[in-house]
Design an enzyme around this catalytic site. Sequence first.
Site, PDB file in Angstrom:
ATOM      1  N   ASP A 170       0.848  -1.191   0.000  1.00  0.00           N
ATOM      2  CA  ASP A 170       0.000   0.000   0.000  1.00  0.00           C
ATOM      3  C   ASP A 170       0.885   1.243   0.000  1.00  0.00           C
ATOM      4  OD1 ASP A 170      -3.215   0.483   0.976  1.00  0.00           O
ATOM      5  OD2 ASP A 170      -1.834   2.187   1.076  1.00  0.00           O
TER       6      ASP A 170
ATOM      7  N   ASN B 121     -13.029  -3.276   2.557  1.00  0.00           N
ATOM      8  CA  ASN B 121     -13.910  -2.117   2.654  1.00  0.00           C
ATOM      9  C   ASN B 121     -14.879  -2.163   1.480  1.00  0.00           C
ATOM     10  OD1 ASN B 121     -12.622  -0.984   4.932  1.00  0.00           O
ATOM     11  ND2 ASN B 121     -11.029  -0.114   3.634  1.00  0.00           N
TER      12      ASN B 121
ATOM     13  N   GLN C 160     -13.984   2.582   1.359  1.00  0.00           N
ATOM     14  CA  GLN C 160     -13.420   2.153   0.065  1.00  0.00           C
ATOM     15  C   GLN C 160     -13.136   3.387  -0.793  1.00  0.00           C
ATOM     16  OE1 GLN C 160     -15.784  -0.631  -2.249  1.00  0.00           O
ATOM     17  NE2 GLN C 160     -14.118  -0.944  -3.731  1.00  0.00           N
ATOM     18  N   SER C 161     -11.918   3.469  -1.288  1.00  0.00           N
ATOM     19  CA  SER C 161     -11.526   4.615  -2.109  1.00  0.00           C
ATOM     20  C   SER C 161     -11.097   4.196  -3.513  1.00  0.00           C
ATOM     21  CB  SER C 161     -10.398   5.401  -1.436  1.00  0.00           C
ATOM     22  OG  SER C 161      -9.282   4.566  -1.212  1.00  0.00           O
TER      23      SER C 161
ATOM     24  N   HIS D 247     -10.198  -5.445  -3.357  1.00  0.00           N
ATOM     25  CA  HIS D 247      -8.853  -5.728  -2.848  1.00  0.00           C
ATOM     26  C   HIS D 247      -8.971  -6.091  -1.379  1.00  0.00           C
ATOM     27  CE1 HIS D 247      -9.755  -1.443  -2.587  1.00  0.00           C
ATOM     28  NE2 HIS D 247      -9.133  -1.460  -1.422  1.00  0.00           N
ATOM     29  N   LEU D 248      -8.079  -6.983  -0.975  1.00  0.00           N
ATOM     30  CA  LEU D 248      -8.004  -7.411   0.422  1.00  0.00           C
ATOM     31  C   LEU D 248      -6.784  -6.735   1.034  1.00  0.00           C
ATOM     32  CD1 LEU D 248      -9.074  -9.427   2.592  1.00  0.00           C
ATOM     33  CD2 LEU D 248      -7.451 -11.087   1.662  1.00  0.00           C
TER      34      LEU D 248
HETATM   35  P1  5GP Z   1      -9.601   1.241   0.132  1.00  0.00           P
HETATM   36  O1  5GP Z   1      -9.642   2.564   0.838  1.00  0.00           O
HETATM   37  O2  5GP Z   1     -10.293   1.343  -1.220  1.00  0.00           O
HETATM   38  O3  5GP Z   1     -10.060   0.067   0.927  1.00  0.00           O
HETATM   39  O4  5GP Z   1      -8.074   0.944  -0.149  1.00  0.00           O
HETATM   40  C1  5GP Z   1      -7.371   1.536  -1.187  1.00  0.00           C
HETATM   41  C2  5GP Z   1      -5.932   1.539  -0.785  1.00  0.00           C
HETATM   42  O5  5GP Z   1      -5.147   1.817  -1.931  1.00  0.00           O
HETATM   43  C3  5GP Z   1      -5.584   2.613   0.249  1.00  0.00           C
HETATM   44  O6  5GP Z   1      -5.075   1.995   1.426  1.00  0.00           O
HETATM   45  C4  5GP Z   1      -4.548   3.480  -0.456  1.00  0.00           C
HETATM   46  O7  5GP Z   1      -3.510   3.913   0.396  1.00  0.00           O
HETATM   47  C5  5GP Z   1      -4.031   2.573  -1.557  1.00  0.00           C
HETATM   48  N1  5GP Z   1      -3.573   3.273  -2.732  1.00  0.00           N
HETATM   49  C6  5GP Z   1      -4.167   4.345  -3.322  1.00  0.00           C
HETATM   50  N2  5GP Z   1      -3.480   4.720  -4.407  1.00  0.00           N
HETATM   51  C7  5GP Z   1      -2.421   3.855  -4.501  1.00  0.00           C
HETATM   52  C8  5GP Z   1      -1.342   3.732  -5.434  1.00  0.00           C
HETATM   53  O8  5GP Z   1      -1.213   4.482  -6.413  1.00  0.00           O
HETATM   54  N3  5GP Z   1      -0.461   2.732  -5.216  1.00  0.00           N
HETATM   55  C9  5GP Z   1      -0.570   1.880  -4.160  1.00  0.00           C
HETATM   56  N4  5GP Z   1       0.368   0.950  -4.043  1.00  0.00           N
HETATM   57  N5  5GP Z   1      -1.580   1.957  -3.269  1.00  0.00           N
HETATM   58  C10 5GP Z   1      -2.496   2.935  -3.442  1.00  0.00           C
END
Ligand code: 5GP
Length: 116
Positions: free
Chosen positions: A32, A89, A96-97, A102-103
């Site tokens: 991450d 998420n 979720q962003s 993804h896990l």
């Molecule tokens: P979510 O918030 O959707 O559950 O998790 C998305 C994750 O992706 C976040 O923890 C965020 O830090 C990570 N993330 C966002 N952009 C990037 C990126 O460009 N590269 C990597 N390796 N992780 C990312």
Amino acid sequence: MPEEDCLFCRIVGRFVPAQIIAENDRFLAFNDINPQAPTHVLIVPKRHVATIAELTSETAPLMGEAVVLANGIARQTGIAEQGYRLVLNCGSGAGQSVFHVHLHLLGGRPMRWPPG
Ligand code: 5GP
Ligand code: ZN
């Protein structure tokens, strides 16, 4: 099909760089970019599915495979014994962003409950 606007499809396609931890035919696992624990790895199916809520009986077994991969990474990185957290998420209200399932594998520090 990969989605042009999807960040994780772009990482899977190697259009966006990432620190890759593991790969097989169906998954890519990478660090991450904004780690919330000493170990914070994302296990991402190569197949684009936007949210966990969209999984079907056909695609849901992918997430069981993701757990098995996460377990292996936890052992390899030495966090397995002390315990680790797996997070899914679903939807923006849950944090979720990136809308490609993804896990999260988090470990290497004590975890509190309830999560924020
Ligand atoms: P979510 O918030 O959707 O559950 O998790 C998305 C994750 O992706 C976040 O923890 C965020 O830090 C990570 N993330 C966002 N952009 C990037 C990126 O460009 N590269 C990597 N390796 N992780 C990312
Ligand atoms: Zn995608």
